[in-house]
Design a protein around this motif. Structure first.
Motif, PDB file in Angstrom:
ATOM      1  N   LEU A  46      63.483  42.114 -22.072  1.00 32.24           N
ATOM      2  CA  LEU A  46      64.629  42.641 -22.355  1.00 32.24           C
ATOM      3  C   LEU A  46      64.705  44.171 -22.043  1.00 32.24           C
ATOM      4  O   LEU A  46      63.334  44.595 -21.712  1.00 32.24           O
ATOM      5  CB  LEU A  46      65.111  42.375 -23.844  1.00 32.24           C
ATOM      6  N   ALA A  47      65.613  44.636 -21.991  1.00 33.68           N
ATOM      7  CA  ALA A  47      65.939  46.003 -21.300  1.00 33.68           C
ATOM      8  C   ALA A  47      66.138  46.941 -22.512  1.00 33.68           C
ATOM      9  O   ALA A  47      66.405  46.478 -23.702  1.00 33.68           O
ATOM     10  CB  ALA A  47      67.186  46.297 -20.340  1.00 33.68           C
ATOM     11  N   ALA A  48      65.630  48.297 -22.474  1.00 35.56           N
ATOM     12  CA  ALA A  48      65.678  49.000 -23.390  1.00 35.56           C
ATOM     13  C   ALA A  48      67.078  49.174 -24.217  1.00 35.56           C
ATOM     14  O   ALA A  48      67.945  49.135 -23.300  1.00 35.56           O
ATOM     15  CB  ALA A  48      65.152  50.366 -23.285  1.00 35.56           C
ATOM     16  N   GLY A  49      67.036  49.125 -25.392  1.00 34.07           N
ATOM     17  CA  GLY A  49      68.628  49.087 -26.027  1.00 34.07           C
ATOM     18  C   GLY A  49      69.216  48.085 -26.135  1.00 34.07           C
ATOM     19  O   GLY A  49      70.052  47.939 -27.142  1.00 34.07           O
ATOM     20  N   ASP A  50      68.672  46.889 -25.413  1.00 30.86           N
ATOM     21  CA  ASP A  50      69.384  45.673 -25.692  1.00 30.86           C
ATOM     22  C   ASP A  50      69.177  45.134 -27.141  1.00 30.86           C
ATOM     23  O   ASP A  50      68.110  45.160 -27.809  1.00 30.86           O
ATOM     24  CB  ASP A  50      68.884  44.759 -24.523  1.00 30.86           C
ATOM     25  N   THR A  51      70.029  44.189 -27.721  1.00 29.78           N
ATOM     26  CA  THR A  51      69.990  43.501 -28.754  1.00 29.78           C
ATOM     27  C   THR A  51      70.077  42.009 -28.547  1.00 29.78           C
ATOM     28  O   THR A  51      70.134  41.279 -29.474  1.00 29.78           O
ATOM     29  CB  THR A  51      71.015  44.264 -29.985  1.00 29.78           C
TER      30      THR A  51
END
Length: 106
Positions: free
Chosen positions: A7-12
């Motif tokens: 997943l990408a940084a900051g994704d939830t």
């Protein structure tokens, strides 16, 4: 061995979901069990997350961890596992061999 989850940084989203399997490849019974999600830096590094996980299908052994925004701030490759405490008090870690890889990218 576990699966790789990216997943990408900051994704939830998406949540991290896994079927916790016994030695025969069947989902373990999580009825009345306490399940925690733990994530570590690689090679025996620091613990970054130790939080409750949701049991999605108790009889099928499916657990899920919903990310907090702060969980995915650090870029890199991490090790993750689910730790189950059964009603009897016995503790078991999944996967039984190795760990799930979590990869956080830009």
């Amino acid at each position: 061995m576990g699966e790789t989850f990216s997943l990408a940084a900051g994704d939830t989203a998406p949540s991290f979901q896994a079927t916790l399997l016994d030695g025969a490849g069947n989902g373990v019974d999580l009825t009345d069990a306490n399940v925690r999600f733990q994530m570590y830096q690689p090679r025996g590094g620091d613990e970054l997350i130790d939080e409750p996980a949701d049991v999605i299908d108790a009889e099928g052994g499916v657990a899920r961890y919903n990310w907090d925004a702060s969980d995915t701030n650090e870029l890199g490759r991490f090790r993750a596992e689910f730790v189950v405490t059964y009603k009897s008090g016995a503790v078991e870690t999944f996967p039984n061999v190795g760990a799930h890889d979590v990869v956080i990218t830009r």
